[in-house]
Design a protein around this motif. Structure first.
Motif, PDB file in Angstrom:
ATOM      1  N   THR A  74      13.601  71.725  72.689  1.00 40.94           N
ATOM      2  CA  THR A  74      13.876  70.306  72.913  1.00 40.94           C
ATOM      3  C   THR A  74      14.794  69.711  71.859  1.00 40.94           C
ATOM      4  N   GLU A  75      15.000  70.411  70.744  1.00 32.75           N
ATOM      5  CA  GLU A  75      15.890  69.875  69.719  1.00 32.75           C
ATOM      6  C   GLU A  75      17.362  70.051  70.085  1.00 32.75           C
ATOM      7  N   LEU A  76      17.661  70.698  71.196  1.00 34.37           N
ATOM      8  CA  LEU A  76      19.040  70.965  71.590  1.00 34.37           C
ATOM      9  C   LEU A  76      19.495  70.046  72.707  1.00 34.37           C
ATOM     10  N   SER A  77      19.412  68.755  72.471  1.00 33.52           N
ATOM     11  CA  SER A  77      19.886  67.828  73.485  1.00 33.52           C
ATOM     12  C   SER A  77      21.404  67.897  73.548  1.00 33.52           C
ATOM     13  N   GLY A  78      21.954  67.673  74.721  1.00 38.75           N
ATOM     14  CA  GLY A  78      23.392  67.768  74.888  1.00 38.75           C
ATOM     15  C   GLY A  78      24.123  66.462  74.687  1.00 38.75           C
ATOM     16  N   LEU A  79      23.512  65.351  75.062  1.00 37.83           N
ATOM     17  CA  LEU A  79      24.180  64.050  75.002  1.00 37.83           C
ATOM     18  C   LEU A  79      23.228  63.008  74.440  1.00 37.83           C
ATOM     19  N   ALA A  80      23.750  62.129  73.621  1.00 40.09           N
ATOM     20  CA  ALA A  80      22.955  61.037  73.063  1.00 40.09           C
ATOM     21  C   ALA A  80      22.990  59.843  74.002  1.00 40.09           C
ATOM     22  N   VAL A  81      21.978  58.992  73.924  1.00 33.11           N
ATOM     23  CA  VAL A  81      21.987  57.743  74.676  1.00 33.11           C
ATOM     24  C   VAL A  81      23.158  56.911  74.150  1.00 33.11           C
ATOM     25  N   GLY A  82      23.942  56.375  75.069  1.00 34.83           N
ATOM     26  CA  GLY A  82      25.125  55.609  74.702  1.00 34.83           C
ATOM     27  C   GLY A  82      26.397  56.440  74.675  1.00 34.83           C
ATOM     28  N   ALA A  83      26.279  57.758  74.783  1.00 37.13           N
ATOM     29  CA  ALA A  83      27.460  58.625  74.739  1.00 37.13           C
ATOM     30  C   ALA A  83      28.340  58.408  75.960  1.00 37.13           C
ATOM     31  N   ARG A  84      29.618  58.530  75.754  1.00 36.25           N
ATOM     32  CA  ARG A  84      30.579  58.492  76.858  1.00 36.25           C
ATOM     33  C   ARG A  84      30.837  59.928  77.291  1.00 36.25           C
ATOM     34  N   THR A  85      30.964  60.125  78.576  1.00 36.52           N
ATOM     35  CA  THR A  85      31.177  61.462  79.113  1.00 36.52           C
ATOM     36  C   THR A  85      32.274  61.443  80.159  1.00 36.52           C
ATOM     37  N   THR A  86      32.826  62.601  80.400  1.00 33.36           N
ATOM     38  CA  THR A  86      33.752  62.788  81.506  1.00 33.36           C
ATOM     39  C   THR A  86      33.126  63.805  82.442  1.00 33.36           C
ATOM     40  N   LEU A  87      33.557  63.798  83.677  1.00 34.98           N
ATOM     41  CA  LEU A  87      33.025  64.715  84.678  1.00 34.98           C
ATOM     42  C   LEU A  87      34.039  65.820  84.919  1.00 34.98           C
ATOM     43  N   THR A  88      33.554  67.047  84.985  1.00 32.20           N
ATOM     44  CA  THR A  88      34.428  68.171  85.271  1.00 32.20           C
ATOM     45  C   THR A  88      33.849  68.980  86.418  1.00 32.20           C
ATOM     46  N   GLY A  89      34.714  69.373  87.324  1.00 34.78           N
ATOM     47  CA  GLY A  89      34.297  70.098  88.517  1.00 34.78           C
ATOM     48  C   GLY A  89      34.204  71.588  88.299  1.00 34.78           C
ATOM     49  N   PRO A  90      33.764  72.320  89.325  1.00 33.68           N
ATOM     50  CA  PRO A  90      33.597  73.770  89.228  1.00 33.68           C
ATOM     51  C   PRO A  90      34.893  74.513  88.889  1.00 33.68           C
ATOM     52  N   THR A  91      36.034  73.947  89.233  1.00 33.11           N
ATOM     53  CA  THR A  91      37.316  74.589  88.945  1.00 33.11           C
ATOM     54  C   THR A  91      37.898  74.133  87.618  1.00 33.11           C
ATOM     55  N   GLY A  92      37.197  73.268  86.900  1.00 35.02           N
ATOM     56  CA  GLY A  92      37.696  72.736  85.648  1.00 35.02           C
ATOM     57  C   GLY A  92      38.409  71.404  85.802  1.00 35.02           C
ATOM     58  N   THR A  93      38.472  70.902  87.020  1.00 31.51           N
ATOM     59  CA  THR A  93      39.085  69.610  87.290  1.00 31.51           C
ATOM     60  C   THR A  93      38.319  68.529  86.549  1.00 31.51           C
ATOM     61  N   MET A  94      39.027  67.685  85.821  1.00 29.76           N
ATOM     62  CA  MET A  94      38.378  66.584  85.117  1.00 29.76           C
ATOM     63  C   MET A  94      38.798  65.270  85.753  1.00 29.76           C
ATOM     64  N   THR A  95      37.856  64.352  85.847  1.00 31.46           N
ATOM     65  CA  THR A  95      38.154  63.038  86.409  1.00 31.46           C
ATOM     66  C   THR A  95      38.633  62.108  85.299  1.00 31.46           C
TER      67      THR A  95
END
Length: 159
Positions: A74-95
Motif C-alpha cells: 500500500t505504500e506504492l501509491s501511483g498518484l496523489a490527491v490533487g495530482a494532474r494526469t493525462t490519459l494515454t491509450g493502448p497504442t500510446g496515444t495521449m489526449t
C-alpha cells in the motif's frame, strides 16, 4: 461482505464513500485500508503499473473516471490527491485533456476466492482513484475505459 462490512474492517466510523462502494462491488472480499498520505506526494517507487481506467461516467459539466492499479504494497501509491494526469491509450496515444485526482483509496483483495486472512501472499494490494476531467461534448467518455493515467510533468502544469 457488503460495503458496511468492508468499511467496518478499517476500524473507522465514517460512512462509505463512492470509492469504498466501487471497490467492494468489484472485488469480492476486499478490505479497505487507510490512506496515510491523503495529499502527500507520489511514491518514488515505480514498480507498480500506472492506474488503468476501469469505469467512466458522463456528466453535464465534468466527466468522472475510476482507475485502479495494483502494487506490491500500500505504500506504492501511483498518484496523489490533487495530482494532474493525462490519459494515454493502448497504442500510446495521449489526449490533450488534463484530468485531476480528487480522491483515492487503498485496499487489498484476495487473489483467489476464500483466501486466508494471512499470509499476505494470498492478497493483492491496490489503489482506486476518482478522477474528474472537463466534459467532452464530441465523444463518449466511455471510450477511455482501459486507458492509463500518467503523471503530468510540472512544466506542462504551468502552461
Amino acid at each position: 461482505m457488503g460495503v458496511a462490512g468492508a468499511v467496518a474492517t478499517r476500524g473507522e466510523a465514517q460512512p462509505p464513500t463512492p470509492l469504498d462502494r466501487w471497490i467492494v462491488e468489484r472485488y469480492s472480499g476486499a478490505q479497505l485500508l487507510p490512506d496515510s498520505m491523503l495529499t502527500g506526494s507520489v511514491s518514488v517507487a515505480r514498480t507498480a503499473s500506472p492506474p488503468r481506467i476501469e469505469s467512466a461516467h458522463r456528466g453535464l459539466e465534468r466527466d468522472t473516471l475510476w482507475a485502479v492499479h495494483f502494487a506490491p504494497g500500500t505504500e506504492l501509491s501511483g498518484l496523489a490527491v490533487g495530482a494532474r494526469t493525462t490519459l494515454t491509450g493502448p497504442t500510446g496515444t495521449m489526449t490533450p485533456v488534463v484530468a485531476r485526482v480528487v480522491a483515492r483509496r487503498a485496499f487489498r483483495a484476495p487473489r483467489s476466492p476464500g483466501a486466508a486472512f494471512r499470509p499476505d501472499s494470498s492478497w493483492r494490494h491496490g489503489w482506486v482513484y476518482l478522477v474528474v476531467m472537463p466534459h467532452l461534448t464530441e465523444s463518449s467518455v466511455a471510450r477511455y475505459r482501459g486507458w492509463l493515467l500518467l503523471d503530468t510533468p510540472d512544466a506542462a502544469q504551468r502552461r
